[in-house]
Design a protein around this motif. Structure first.
Motif, PDB file in Angstrom:
ATOM      1  N   SER A  71      75.120 -42.175  66.900  1.00 14.44           N
ATOM      2  CA  SER A  71      76.347 -42.559  66.188  1.00 14.44           C
ATOM      3  C   SER A  71      76.356 -41.994  64.773  1.00 14.44           C
ATOM      4  O   SER A  71      77.386 -41.510  64.291  1.00 14.44           O
ATOM      5  N   LEU A  72      75.207 -42.046  64.100  1.00 16.42           N
ATOM      6  CA  LEU A  72      75.120 -41.475  62.751  1.00 16.42           C
ATOM      7  C   LEU A  72      75.327 -39.967  62.784  1.00 16.42           C
ATOM      8  O   LEU A  72      75.969 -39.394  61.891  1.00 16.42           O
ATOM      9  N   GLY A  73      74.796 -39.318  63.819  1.00 17.59           N
ATOM     10  CA  GLY A  73      74.965 -37.870  63.940  1.00 17.59           C
ATOM     11  C   GLY A  73      76.417 -37.482  64.106  1.00 17.59           C
ATOM     12  O   GLY A  73      76.882 -36.491  63.524  1.00 17.59           O
ATOM     13  N   ARG A  74      77.162 -38.260  64.895  1.00 18.25           N
ATOM     14  CA  ARG A  74      78.586 -37.959  65.060  1.00 18.25           C
ATOM     15  C   ARG A  74      79.368 -38.273  63.786  1.00 18.25           C
ATOM     16  O   ARG A  74      80.289 -37.545  63.419  1.00 18.25           O
ATOM     17  N   ALA A  75      79.008 -39.367  63.110  1.00 21.05           N
ATOM     18  CA  ALA A  75      79.737 -39.767  61.901  1.00 21.05           C
ATOM     19  C   ALA A  75      79.508 -38.798  60.750  1.00 21.05           C
ATOM     20  O   ALA A  75      80.332 -38.726  59.831  1.00 21.05           O
ATOM     21  N   ALA A  76      78.411 -38.041  60.763  1.00 22.63           N
ATOM     22  CA  ALA A  76      78.118 -37.100  59.678  1.00 22.63           C
ATOM     23  C   ALA A  76      79.007 -35.869  59.717  1.00 22.63           C
ATOM     24  O   ALA A  76      79.110 -35.149  58.719  1.00 22.63           O
ATOM     25  N   HIS A  77      79.645 -35.598  60.852  1.00 28.58           N
ATOM     26  CA  HIS A  77      80.574 -34.465  60.990  1.00 28.58           C
ATOM     27  C   HIS A  77      79.934 -33.154  60.535  1.00 28.58           C
ATOM     28  O   HIS A  77      80.523 -32.387  59.761  1.00 28.58           O
ATOM     29  N   GLY A  78      78.711 -32.912  60.980  1.00 28.94           N
ATOM     30  CA  GLY A  78      78.072 -31.618  60.751  1.00 28.94           C
ATOM     31  C   GLY A  78      77.273 -31.498  59.485  1.00 28.94           C
ATOM     32  O   GLY A  78      76.660 -30.454  59.247  1.00 28.94           O
ATOM     33  N   SER A  79      77.223 -32.517  58.639  1.00 28.40           N
ATOM     34  CA  SER A  79      76.523 -32.441  57.364  1.00 28.40           C
ATOM     35  C   SER A  79      75.217 -33.225  57.437  1.00 28.40           C
ATOM     36  O   SER A  79      75.228 -34.437  57.648  1.00 28.40           O
ATOM     37  N   MET A  80      74.088 -32.532  57.215  1.00 32.33           N
ATOM     38  CA  MET A  80      72.797 -33.212  57.241  1.00 32.33           C
ATOM     39  C   MET A  80      72.646 -34.137  56.039  1.00 32.33           C
ATOM     40  O   MET A  80      72.058 -35.213  56.140  1.00 32.33           O
ATOM     41  N   ARG A  81      73.183 -33.725  54.897  1.00 29.49           N
ATOM     42  CA  ARG A  81      73.102 -34.592  53.728  1.00 29.49           C
ATOM     43  C   ARG A  81      73.872 -35.883  53.949  1.00 29.49           C
ATOM     44  O   ARG A  81      73.403 -36.976  53.610  1.00 29.49           O
ATOM     45  N   ASP A  82      75.072 -35.782  54.548  1.00 29.21           N
ATOM     46  CA  ASP A  82      75.838 -36.984  54.857  1.00 29.21           C
ATOM     47  C   ASP A  82      75.086 -37.868  55.840  1.00 29.21           C
ATOM     48  O   ASP A  82      75.106 -39.106  55.728  1.00 29.21           O
ATOM     49  N   ALA A  83      74.405 -37.246  56.798  1.00 27.10           N
ATOM     50  CA  ALA A  83      73.660 -38.023  57.791  1.00 27.10           C
ATOM     51  C   ALA A  83      72.520 -38.799  57.132  1.00 27.10           C
ATOM     52  O   ALA A  83      72.302 -39.980  57.442  1.00 27.10           O
ATOM     53  N   LEU A  84      71.813 -38.163  56.209  1.00 24.12           N
ATOM     54  CA  LEU A  84      70.717 -38.856  55.529  1.00 24.12           C
ATOM     55  C   LEU A  84      71.242 -39.969  54.620  1.00 24.12           C
ATOM     56  O   LEU A  84      70.624 -41.035  54.498  1.00 24.12           O
ATOM     57  N   SER A  85      72.401 -39.738  53.991  1.00 25.28           N
ATOM     58  CA  SER A  85      73.000 -40.791  53.166  1.00 25.28           C
ATOM     59  C   SER A  85      73.439 -41.972  54.034  1.00 25.28           C
ATOM     60  O   SER A  85      73.255 -43.140  53.659  1.00 25.28           O
ATOM     61  N   LEU A  86      74.016 -41.670  55.207  1.00 24.91           N
ATOM     62  CA  LEU A  86      74.396 -42.738  56.119  1.00 24.91           C
ATOM     63  C   LEU A  86      73.163 -43.480  56.640  1.00 24.91           C
ATOM     64  O   LEU A  86      73.207 -44.704  56.850  1.00 24.91           O
ATOM     65  N   ALA A  87      72.084 -42.736  56.855  1.00 25.21           N
ATOM     66  CA  ALA A  87      70.839 -43.394  57.291  1.00 25.21           C
ATOM     67  C   ALA A  87      70.332 -44.351  56.217  1.00 25.21           C
ATOM     68  O   ALA A  87      69.873 -45.459  56.520  1.00 25.21           O
ATOM     69  N   ASP A  88      70.403 -43.941  54.935  1.00 18.39           N
ATOM     70  CA  ASP A  88      70.038 -44.844  53.835  1.00 18.39           C
ATOM     71  C   ASP A  88      70.894 -46.105  53.867  1.00 18.39           C
ATOM     72  O   ASP A  88      70.400 -47.230  53.721  1.00 18.39           O
ATOM     73  N   GLN A  89      72.199 -45.916  54.073  1.00 23.57           N
ATOM     74  CA  GLN A  89      73.109 -47.058  54.117  1.00 23.57           C
ATOM     75  C   GLN A  89      72.805 -47.955  55.314  1.00 23.57           C
ATOM     76  O   GLN A  89      72.847 -49.192  55.217  1.00 23.57           O
ATOM     77  N   ALA A  90      72.491 -47.347  56.459  1.00 26.29           N
ATOM     78  CA  ALA A  90      72.186 -48.140  57.653  1.00 26.29           C
ATOM     79  C   ALA A  90      70.901 -48.935  57.480  1.00 26.29           C
ATOM     80  O   ALA A  90      70.793 -50.078  57.946  1.00 26.29           O
ATOM     81  N   ILE A  91      69.897 -48.341  56.819  1.00 31.79           N
ATOM     82  CA  ILE A  91      68.640 -49.067  56.575  1.00 31.79           C
ATOM     83  C   ILE A  91      68.905 -50.302  55.715  1.00 31.79           C
ATOM     84  O   ILE A  91      68.394 -51.399  55.984  1.00 31.79           O
ATOM     85  N   ALA A  92      69.741 -50.126  54.669  1.00 29.37           N
ATOM     86  CA  ALA A  92      70.057 -51.269  53.811  1.00 29.37           C
ATOM     87  C   ALA A  92      70.897 -52.302  54.556  1.00 29.37           C
ATOM     88  O   ALA A  92      70.673 -53.516  54.435  1.00 29.37           O
ATOM     89  N   TYR A  93      71.865 -51.821  55.363  1.00 33.49           N
ATOM     90  CA  TYR A  93      72.767 -52.741  56.063  1.00 33.49           C
ATOM     91  C   TYR A  93      72.026 -53.562  57.116  1.00 33.49           C
ATOM     92  O   TYR A  93      72.298 -54.755  57.299  1.00 33.49           O
TER      93      TYR A  93
END
Length: 576
Positions: A210-232
């Motif tokens: 799900s994070l991979g699809r939500a990043a829309h091709g950006s690895m930096r966005d994916a890592l930022s979303l992963a940070d957010q998911a860890i906190a959430y």
């Protein structure tokens, strides 16, 4: 004590750790190994795919001196020498990064280029990295052209942009251009798995997808979303937590919606929409993911072996691929895409989403609501008027003397149940032009063969309750003859028999004559069809209307006395 965000902590330091840009790594590695270096490089691509990262790795490769301080240029920088550590820390004096978004004027560019004539302070090369270069003004571009074309031997330029269309061609022609690819979701999910395992964070594989699809091709966005998911999720990246964080829709909702669509259950579809609204799910995201699911179903229908057996949704995708027709899947995919764009125009997103679902139900192709859908009722069951019309068209045909007359209504009613139980519409198969295409169907036991409509085939074709391509097939086909229950037709193009049109026409004919009919279709020149008769009738009405206007006394008086003219194409016959 604060921790470093994942996007910075896991920024690649060497070409070997770079993900998803193998074509760029390959070219730069060979150039470094063979010492065939260009003086200017242009990296293009969307945000977060590695443009700045590759620039820093290239700068380290050019200036690396090795652990002993005596190394040469290399495609594998050591990461421990003074040049490598200072570039990673952002304090290497001969590596200059310029943000063109805030330093876009000609004065900024002039100051930069004035320093280029001086030799490097501590490294082999001065590397100028200009980010978002398309933001420079025209005067700034013009100021850098000469230096960009013939820089000093110790100077390398690296330009990066997300919009290469705005970079002048005079700049493009002076650079080696590399287009960085957007990361595929699978590659992003794989890298996130490696990162989270190294970080000691628990996760679920579906959450990373799900994070991979939500990043829309950006690895930096994916890592930022992963940070957010860890906190959430308090350190446990679960699929449910990621869906709630992203406002994504549980795939079970989408599968239930498509099952209800296959069953034609509008009430169930609207109830699911209400449930999604109660949970605060994003309807634009729901339509986006619905389109993605439909795309996967379409692939399974055409290439079943493409489905990964390890996919947790594999069983549901196979089920829906069998219960939804290809026409329905393609139409639903198009409606989901268009419906997502129309949500902003709807009174509210819930109402817009419900209208998309109702539209899906309203436009489901006739006869495609699942494999087990029974044929429409036969004689006198639902459409008595149209049934009488078809019966009259068939009865008007001349009967062959050696063949028994059509069955009586009593006999027809006696075999209805048997026909509906035994008849199944065969799947369509491709044919080549000029080759006969046959759909064999066994006639009901004890039924006398009917010779077919003969000269009145256009009348029968016109009366059939068909839509879309199946109706075009009926209206533009020509009667060739019958051999018992096998009817032969000619069509002008093989395209008319695609998308199940032949199946639907065969089913409608079987209903019209009260028993199973098999069709043989060949491609050739059609001389008598319902379409041609209708066109001839329209032409005749047009001719009569023009003659009536021309013969009108008032019109004749205007033409002869005043020189008036009848405008060509302005006369239209009255519709009956």
């Amino acid at each position: 004590m604060s921790s470093t965000v994942l996007a910075r902590k896991w920024r690649p330091k060497t070409f070997s750790t770079l993900v998803g840009q193998d074509h760029v790594v390959r070219a730069l590695t060979h150039a470094l190994q063979q010492r065939r270096l260009h003086h200017a490089y242009l990296f293009t691509g969307t945000r977060g795919v590695g443009k700045t990262t590759i620039s820093r790795i290239l700068a380290k490769s050019l200036n690396c001196t090795g652990p002993d301080g005596r190394g040469e240029m290399t495609a594998e920088p050591c990461g421990v020498c003074q040049s490598c550590t200072e570039i990673d820390a952002g304090r290497f004096v001969d590596y200059i990064e310029l943000d063109a978004a805030s330093n876009r004027g000609v004065d900024d560019m002039t100051r930069l280029l004035e320093q280029a004539v001086y030799k490097p302070t501590s490294g082999r090369f001065k590397v100028y990295m200009i980010d978002e270069v398309h933001m420079l003004s025209n005067h700034a571009f013009n100021a850098m052209l000469k230096t960009l074309e013939e820089p000093p031997e110790s100077v390398k330029f690296v330009l990066a942009t997300t919009d290469p269309q705005k970079v002048p061609v005079t700049v493009l022609s002076r650079c080696l251009q590399f287009s960085l690819k957007s990361m595929p979701p699978a590659a992003i999910a794989g890298h996130l798995q490696h990162v989270l395992q190294a970080e000691g964070v628990a996760f679920e594989a579906t959450a990373l997808q799900s994070l991979g699809r939500a990043a829309h091709g950006s690895m930096r966005d994916a890592l930022s979303l992963a940070d957010q998911a860890i906190a959430y999720s308090a350190g446990n990246v679960s699929a449910d937590a990621v869906r709630q964080m992203l406002g994504a829709v549980d795939s079970s909702y989408l599968f239930d919606l498509l099952r209800a669509l296959a069953a034609g259950d509008g009430a169930a579809m609207l109830q699911l929409a209400d449930d999604m609204d109660a949970r605060g799910l994003s309807f634009p995201t729901a339509l986006e993911e619905l389109a993605a699911v439909l795309q996967r179903i379409a692939v399974v229908q055409v290439v079943p072996q493409a489905l990964d057996a390890a996919d947790p949704d594999a069983e549901a995708l196979r089920e829906l691929a069998a219960s939804l027709s290809p026409e329905t899947v393609q139409l639903a995919y198009s409606m989901a895409l268009h419906g997502r764009g129309e949500l902003a125009l709807a009174p509210d997103e819930h109402a817009g989403f419900c209208m998309v679902l109702l539209r899906l139900l309203a436009f489901v192709p006739v006869g495609t609501r699942g494999d087990a859908q029974p044929l429409p009722p036969l004689a006198g069951a639902t459409h008595p008027a149209s049934r009488d019309t078809m019966t009259a068209a068939v009865a008007a045909a001349p009967a062959a003397p050696s063949v028994a007359s059509p069955p009586s209504p009593e006999a027809d009613a006696a075999i209805v149940a048997e026909q509906q139980a035994e008849y199944r519409t065969p799947s369509s198969a491709g044919t080549e032009p000029g080759v006969t295409r046959e759909h064999p169907v066994s006639a009901a036991p004890g039924k006398a063969p009917f010779p077919g409509p003969g000269p009145d085939w256009p009348a029968l074709a016109q009366s059939l309750e068909l839509v879309a391509l199946a109706r075009s097939l009926a209206l533009q086909s020509e009667w060739l003859g019958a051999d018992g229950d096998v009817w032969r037709l000619r069509v002008p193009s093989e395209q008319f028999t695609r998308a199940g049109a032949l199946d639907k026409l065969q089913a409608a004919l079987s209903e019209a004559v009260g028993r199973a009919i098999a069709l043989q279709v060949e491609v050739g020149v059609v001389t008598d069809s319902a379409h041609q008769r209708a066109a001839a009738a329209r032409a005749q009405r047009q001719k009569q209307a023009e003659a009536t206007i021309a013969d009108d006394p008032l019109v004749r008086q205007l033409v002869d006395g005043l020189g008036a003219q009848i405008v060509p194409g302005s006369v239209r016959p009255l519709q009956a």
